[in-house]
Design a protein around this motif. Structure first.
Motif, PDB file in Angstrom:
ATOM      1  N   LEU A   1       0.904  -1.195   0.028  1.00  0.00           N
ATOM      2  CA  LEU A   1      -0.235   0.102   0.093  1.00  0.00           C
ATOM      3  C   LEU A   1       0.732   1.242  -0.096  1.00  0.00           C
ATOM      4  O   LEU A   1       0.305   2.378  -0.268  1.00  0.00           O
ATOM      5  CB  LEU A   1      -0.826  -0.079   1.107  1.00  0.00           C
ATOM      6  CG  LEU A   1      -2.116  -1.063   1.227  1.00  0.00           C
ATOM      7  CD1 LEU A   1      -2.722  -0.947   2.454  1.00  0.00           C
ATOM      8  CD2 LEU A   1      -2.798  -0.874   0.049  1.00  0.00           C
ATOM      9  N   ALA A   2       2.121   1.051   0.406  1.00  0.00           N
ATOM     10  CA  ALA A   2       2.918   2.295   0.408  1.00  0.00           C
ATOM     11  C   ALA A   2       4.283   2.187  -0.405  1.00  0.00           C
ATOM     12  O   ALA A   2       5.387   2.712   0.219  1.00  0.00           O
ATOM     13  CB  ALA A   2       3.292   2.844   1.805  1.00  0.00           C
ATOM     14  N   ALA A   3       4.151   1.147  -1.344  1.00  0.00           N
ATOM     15  CA  ALA A   3       5.566   0.949  -1.883  1.00  0.00           C
ATOM     16  C   ALA A   3       6.126   2.181  -2.506  1.00  0.00           C
ATOM     17  O   ALA A   3       5.298   2.876  -3.207  1.00  0.00           O
ATOM     18  CB  ALA A   3       5.194   0.066  -3.170  1.00  0.00           C
ATOM     19  N   GLY A   4       7.359   2.331  -2.512  1.00  0.00           N
ATOM     20  CA  GLY A   4       8.218   3.566  -3.057  1.00  0.00           C
ATOM     21  C   GLY A   4       7.723   4.644  -2.124  1.00  0.00           C
ATOM     22  O   GLY A   4       8.460   5.678  -2.802  1.00  0.00           O
ATOM     23  N   LYS A   5       6.947   4.986  -1.054  1.00  0.00           N
ATOM     24  CA  LYS A   5       6.754   5.901  -0.485  1.00  0.00           C
ATOM     25  C   LYS A   5       7.720   5.942   0.746  1.00  0.00           C
ATOM     26  O   LYS A   5       8.080   4.990   1.458  1.00  0.00           O
ATOM     27  CB  LYS A   5       5.600   6.063  -0.035  1.00  0.00           C
ATOM     28  CG  LYS A   5       4.370   5.992  -1.330  1.00  0.00           C
ATOM     29  CD  LYS A   5       4.517   7.080  -2.054  1.00  0.00           C
ATOM     30  CE  LYS A   5       3.179   7.291  -3.246  1.00  0.00           C
ATOM     31  NZ  LYS A   5       3.461   6.056  -3.836  1.00  0.00           N
ATOM     32  N   SER A   6       7.852   7.545   1.145  1.00  0.00           N
ATOM     33  CA  SER A   6       8.932   7.853   2.238  1.00  0.00           C
ATOM     34  C   SER A   6       7.720   7.881   3.425  1.00  0.00           C
ATOM     35  O   SER A   6       6.941   8.726   3.354  1.00  0.00           O
ATOM     36  CB  SER A   6       9.616   9.146   2.187  1.00  0.00           C
ATOM     37  OG  SER A   6      10.017   9.416   3.259  1.00  0.00           O
ATOM     38  N   ILE A   7       7.949   7.230   4.644  1.00  0.00           N
ATOM     39  CA  ILE A   7       7.314   7.101   5.781  1.00  0.00           C
ATOM     40  C   ILE A   7       8.292   7.688   6.965  1.00  0.00           C
ATOM     41  O   ILE A   7       9.311   7.449   7.057  1.00  0.00           O
ATOM     42  CB  ILE A   7       6.811   5.793   6.242  1.00  0.00           C
ATOM     43  CG1 ILE A   7       6.142   5.349   4.972  1.00  0.00           C
ATOM     44  CG2 ILE A   7       5.940   5.876   7.211  1.00  0.00           C
ATOM     45  CD1 ILE A   7       4.846   5.990   4.615  1.00  0.00           C
ATOM     46  N   ALA A   8       7.531   8.629   7.947  1.00  0.00           N
ATOM     47  CA  ALA A   8       8.133   9.019   9.355  1.00  0.00           C
ATOM     48  C   ALA A   8       7.383   8.814  10.170  1.00  0.00           C
ATOM     49  O   ALA A   8       6.039   8.919  10.129  1.00  0.00           O
ATOM     50  CB  ALA A   8       8.556  10.441   8.867  1.00  0.00           C
ATOM     51  N   ALA A   9       7.711   8.587  11.338  1.00  0.00           N
ATOM     52  CA  ALA A   9       6.714   7.941  12.572  1.00  0.00           C
ATOM     53  C   ALA A   9       7.533   8.487  13.784  1.00  0.00           C
ATOM     54  O   ALA A   9       8.607   8.343  13.910  1.00  0.00           O
ATOM     55  CB  ALA A   9       6.117   6.637  12.590  1.00  0.00           C
ATOM     56  N   THR A  10       6.683   8.667  14.884  1.00  0.00           N
ATOM     57  CA  THR A  10       7.046   8.925  16.173  1.00  0.00           C
ATOM     58  C   THR A  10       6.257   8.153  16.947  1.00  0.00           C
ATOM     59  O   THR A  10       4.801   8.554  17.075  1.00  0.00           O
ATOM     60  CB  THR A  10       7.101  10.342  16.795  1.00  0.00           C
ATOM     61  OG1 THR A  10       8.222  10.974  15.748  1.00  0.00           O
ATOM     62  CG2 THR A  10       7.574  10.477  18.244  1.00  0.00           C
ATOM     63  N   VAL A  11       6.573   7.134  17.904  1.00  0.00           N
ATOM     64  CA  VAL A  11       5.830   6.314  18.510  1.00  0.00           C
ATOM     65  C   VAL A  11       6.113   6.393  20.116  1.00  0.00           C
ATOM     66  O   VAL A  11       7.266   6.605  20.525  1.00  0.00           O
ATOM     67  CB  VAL A  11       5.853   4.828  18.415  1.00  0.00           C
ATOM     68  CG1 VAL A  11       4.756   3.947  19.018  1.00  0.00           C
ATOM     69  CG2 VAL A  11       5.395   4.685  16.677  1.00  0.00           C
ATOM     70  N   THR A  12       5.050   6.663  20.931  1.00  0.00           N
ATOM     71  CA  THR A  12       5.337   6.911  22.612  1.00  0.00           C
ATOM     72  C   THR A  12       4.387   5.841  23.533  1.00  0.00           C
ATOM     73  O   THR A  12       3.451   5.565  23.031  1.00  0.00           O
ATOM     74  CB  THR A  12       4.987   8.208  23.127  1.00  0.00           C
ATOM     75  OG1 THR A  12       3.703   8.577  22.676  1.00  0.00           O
ATOM     76  CG2 THR A  12       6.028   9.167  22.351  1.00  0.00           C
ATOM     77  N   GLY A  13       5.118   5.550  24.541  1.00  0.00           N
ATOM     78  CA  GLY A  13       4.279   4.429  25.371  1.00  0.00           C
ATOM     79  C   GLY A  13       5.162   4.327  26.540  1.00  0.00           C
ATOM     80  O   GLY A  13       6.030   5.131  27.007  1.00  0.00           O
ATOM     81  N   THR A  14       4.700   3.734  27.427  1.00  0.00           N
ATOM     82  CA  THR A  14       4.989   3.307  28.708  1.00  0.00           C
ATOM     83  C   THR A  14       5.743   1.878  29.202  1.00  0.00           C
ATOM     84  O   THR A  14       5.069   0.999  28.661  1.00  0.00           O
ATOM     85  CB  THR A  14       3.912   3.662  29.925  1.00  0.00           C
ATOM     86  OG1 THR A  14       3.491   5.103  29.630  1.00  0.00           O
ATOM     87  CG2 THR A  14       4.651   3.572  31.163  1.00  0.00           C
ATOM     88  N   VAL A  15       6.607   1.745  29.942  1.00  0.00           N
ATOM     89  CA  VAL A  15       7.255   0.531  30.451  1.00  0.00           C
ATOM     90  C   VAL A  15       6.994   0.360  31.954  1.00  0.00           C
ATOM     91  O   VAL A  15       7.505   1.534  32.463  1.00  0.00           O
ATOM     92  CB  VAL A  15       8.788   0.415  29.786  1.00  0.00           C
ATOM     93  CG1 VAL A  15       9.303  -0.744  30.337  1.00  0.00           C
ATOM     94  CG2 VAL A  15       8.797   0.424  28.298  1.00  0.00           C
ATOM     95  N   ASP A  16       6.764  -0.726  32.387  1.00  0.00           N
ATOM     96  CA  ASP A  16       6.618  -0.809  33.760  1.00  0.00           C
ATOM     97  C   ASP A  16       7.969  -1.694  34.260  1.00  0.00           C
ATOM     98  O   ASP A  16       8.562  -2.519  33.528  1.00  0.00           O
ATOM     99  CB  ASP A  16       5.549  -1.754  34.155  1.00  0.00           C
ATOM    100  CG  ASP A  16       4.189  -0.922  33.962  1.00  0.00           C
ATOM    101  OD1 ASP A  16       4.131   0.159  34.053  1.00  0.00           O
ATOM    102  OD2 ASP A  16       3.119  -1.827  33.855  1.00  0.00           O
ATOM    103  N   VAL A  17       8.406  -0.964  35.296  1.00  0.00           N
ATOM    104  CA  VAL A  17       9.669  -1.449  35.780  1.00  0.00           C
ATOM    105  C   VAL A  17       9.614  -2.004  37.339  1.00  0.00           C
ATOM    106  O   VAL A  17       9.142  -1.001  38.114  1.00  0.00           O
ATOM    107  CB  VAL A  17      10.804  -0.257  35.932  1.00  0.00           C
ATOM    108  CG1 VAL A  17      12.168  -0.968  36.470  1.00  0.00           C
ATOM    109  CG2 VAL A  17      11.293   0.102  34.599  1.00  0.00           C
TER     110      VAL A  17
END
Length: 715
Positions: free
Chosen positions: A89-105
């Protein structure tokens, strides 16, 4: 949450094109969690998407973790394969992403951390039938945690995350994803010996205390620097608390010119496997400025002198070796070299130059771009003052990055055309000092575009001369400046900070004396004795100027510049200029004092010494009657308006050649009457001098150094 936000980022990016910052063959260890399914909603075109088989990696470092010690998560990442049906669906296209979440320690603090993942990639076209394999790295904030006193530590994902996604620079929105919580990594907590240095940073000499916990009772041990020779000892009490000390004195620990790490290692003398390291930073000793004063606390009786030293050096740079020859009956023209005349000298042929730079560019919509540029050509190795010359066969090579090519393809462009409108060149030692090398514009294209393939541009297509330039004296340098070009959109670029010149050409000295110039480090004279008996500051070189590293084959007389080749031009100003009280603005703390008050307000700041009188709106000359007291000068202008920083009772010495210890000291500055009629000089004054060293053409190249003695003598 580590698993969640990594999986969410990979899933969505795989769906719309696939995002991987490193190749799938990277060194991350896989299979730290079982496979799980991630579900994301609101994806453009796709809607809700489930992706099974995601695997999160990570390991606790160190393993085991010391009780109360710090640990981190290494090899943190995600491995997955995006099916070909989704990636296409995105062949040959440039993608940028920022993902945030939480980790339990668990078993450590803080008990949660924020994970962030950001990057960009272009999905290959066509997409392989096996799908797109991705290895996605992650980061945690904070990146370090503190373990509890017992038990174990573990890091686990949670069940939600957010993803900000953009396609070819256009934001698509923020999406929510869910997944089951999974344990990423765990490690046992081990009670290990610890060591802490106090202070944790110091300059030699110093004694450093070292304390710690969890050592075997009644242990005796040693302390040693990681680098350096000094050692110390420690002992342990019945409760396992350690204490000791080590000295910071050795040459190894004071040799660096900037702060550097030199940890202290504590070792159990009976069981050398038990060690602990205390971090420590060595701050090298920096020589403080010298302070010199004459006089004492009893006014009217102190005289004498004190001395401070300054080193003055200049570097003689070697150039090409050349000869000239004239046949009998041929008269050679005469040329001017600085202030000297010399017979013209044959100039060698132009020599090639080549330099590469990475420009930082900003393009609308696209954002930041790195643009590599190489400049090449030829330049005359030497030029004379006033000579006109060109940079020959100049050509630039630049690389339009693949990201810009992919953007053009995304907007439906199959070829790339544009124009370089500005390519500034900064020039020192010649005129003009700024030249647009692009002239009226350098056009390029059309160039056929191919997905993921950068475009190399060579401008101009045929090498051309750049100039003319007129040498104005000294070393001539050419440095790249700002650049503007159009390619789909307007792009503005700047070179790296303080770029190195891409071409230089040296002055031709015509076998004459050259001149090295500079300034003395300013000397501040403070006369707080209250005797008003005057003073004099003089300078004298200890030796002639000597080459610090003379060539072994050079005659000794060719590695020395005589001391009297150095000339100074002294000057003197008040250390603290300022207006007298009646020139201050009226106010609660500093009223206009046309009528002197009983005491001077603390906030009225006046000059540090007696300034010259104001005569007709202009300051008088040194040695004239000075402005003193409130209400203006002594009949020399009637007021203090316009008082400058020129002192009335201190004058600079005459321009003069300095001498070595076999000659006489030369006056830098002195009170009005000098030694024959001492007068005033109370306050603070700055004595300075411009320096000019005549460098003979016969001396060897190198650095020439002499020590200047500067002496203040109370009269």
């Amino acid at each position: 949450m580590a698993a969640l936000f990594m999986a969410a980022g990979a899933l969505v990016m795989g769906t719309v094109g696939g995002l991987g910052l490193i190749a799938a063959t990277g060194g991350t260890a896989f299979a730290d969690t079982p496979g799980f399914t991630v579900t994301c909603t609101g994806i453009p075109v796709v809607g809700t998407l489930s992706l099974p088989g995601a695997v999160i990696t990570g390991s606790i470092n160190p393993d085991p973790v010391a009780a109360g010690g710090s640990f981190s998560v290494s090899d943190f990442g995600l491995a997955l394969t995006v099916p070909a049906s989704l990636a296409s669906l995105a062949a040959g296209k440039s993608i940028a992403a920022t993902v945030t979440g939480t980790v339990d320690v668990a078993g450590g603090s803080p008990t949660t951390a924020t994970g962030t993942f950001t990057g960009s990639e272009t999905i290959p076209s066509p997409v392989p039938k096996s799908g797109v394999k991705l290895t996605l790295p992650g980061t945690l904030s904070p990146s370090s945690f503190t373990a509890a006193s017992s038990g174990s530590v573990s890091v686990s994902s949670t069940t939600s995350a957010s993803l900000a996604l953009s396609l070819a620079g256009t934001a698509l929105g923020t999406f929510a994803c869910t997944q089951p919580a999974e344990t990423i990594a765990s490690a046992p907590i081990e009670v290990l010996p610890t060591a802490v240095a106090s202070p944790s940073a110091a300059s030699p000499p110093a004694t450093i205390s070292v304390t710690g916990r969890n050592w075997p009772a009644s242990t005796k041990g040693t302390l040693a620097w990681t680098s350096g020779t000094d050692t110390g000892t420690f002992s342990v009490d019945a409760s396992g608390d350690m204490s000791g000390s080590i000295k910071l004195t050795s040459a190894e620990q004071g040799s660096a010119t900037s702060p550097f790490s030199d940890p202290i290692v504590a070792t159990d003398s009976t069981d050398t496997s038990k060690t602990a390291t205390a971090p420590f930073t060595v701050i090298p000793v920096v020589a403080l400025p010298t302070f010199c004063e004459t006089g004492g606390n009893t006014a009217g009786t102190e005289k004498g002198s004190c001395t401070t030293k300054q080193q003055i050096s200049t570097t003689v740079v070697g150039t090409v070796l050349s000869i000239s020859e004239a046949a009998s009956g041929v008269t050679m023209s005469s040329i001017t070299l600085g202030n000297s005349a010399a017979t013209s000298v044959a100039v060698p042929a132009a020599v090639p130059f080549k330099a590469s730079y990475t420009y930082s560019c900003i393009a609308p919509v696209i954002g930041a771009i790195s643009l590599p540029i190489t400049v090449s050509g030829k330049v005359d190795p030497v030029v004379t003052n006033g000579q006109k010359f060109d940079l020959e066969d100049v050509q630039t090579t630049s690389v339009i990055p693949a990201s810009l090519v992919n953007t053009a393809l995304f907007f439906g462009l199959k070829t790339l055309s544009g124009e370089v409108t500005t390519f500034n060149v900064h020039v020192a030692g010649a005129k003009p000092t700024l030249l647009n090398a692009a002239g009226t514009g350098l056009k390029f294209g059309p160039v056929t575009l191919k997905s993921g393939t950068p475009v190399t541009l060579t401008l101009p297509a045929t090498p051309a001369d750049l100039g003319p330039f007129t040498a104005s004296g000294g070393l001539v340098t050419f440095t790249p400046g700002s650049l503007d070009l159009t390619a789909i959109v307007g792009i503005t670029c700047v070179p790296p900070a303080q770029p190195q010149p891409f071409a230089t050409t040296a002055p031709l000295n015509g076998q004459q004396f050259m001149q090295a110039t500079g300034h003395l480090n300013p000397i501040t004279v403070m006369d707080d004795r209250g005797t008003l008996s005057g003073w004099t500051v003089t300078g004298q070189l200890e030796t002639n100027f000597a080459d610090t590293n003379p060539p072994a084959t050079a005659p000794k007389q060719d590695t020395v510049i005589p001391a009297d080749f150095l000339t100074w031009s002294p000057s003197v100003v008040l250390a603290t200029p300022g207006a007298l009280p009646d020139a201050n603005d009226a106010g609660a703390f500093c009223p206009t004092q046309s009528t002197p008050p009983s005491g001077y307000p603390k906030d009225c700041v006046g000059p540090s010494g007696l300034p010259v009188a104001n005569v007709g709106g202009k300051s008088g000359t040194p040695g004239s009657a000075g402005v003193n007291g409130t209400g203006g000068g002594s009949g020399k202008g009637g007021g203090t308006s316009g008082v400058t920083d020129v002192p009335a009772e201190v004058v600079p010495g005459a321009t003069a050649a300095l001498q070595n210890l076999n000659g006489s000291a030369v006056v830098l500055c002195t009170t009005k009457g000098g030694s024959n009629s001492p007068d005033g000089g109370g306050g603070a004054f700055i004595c300075n001098a411009g320096l000019s060293l005549a460098v003979p053409p016969y001396v060897a190249q190198g650095t020439y150094v002499a020590t200047l003695n500067i002496v203040v003598t109370g009269l």
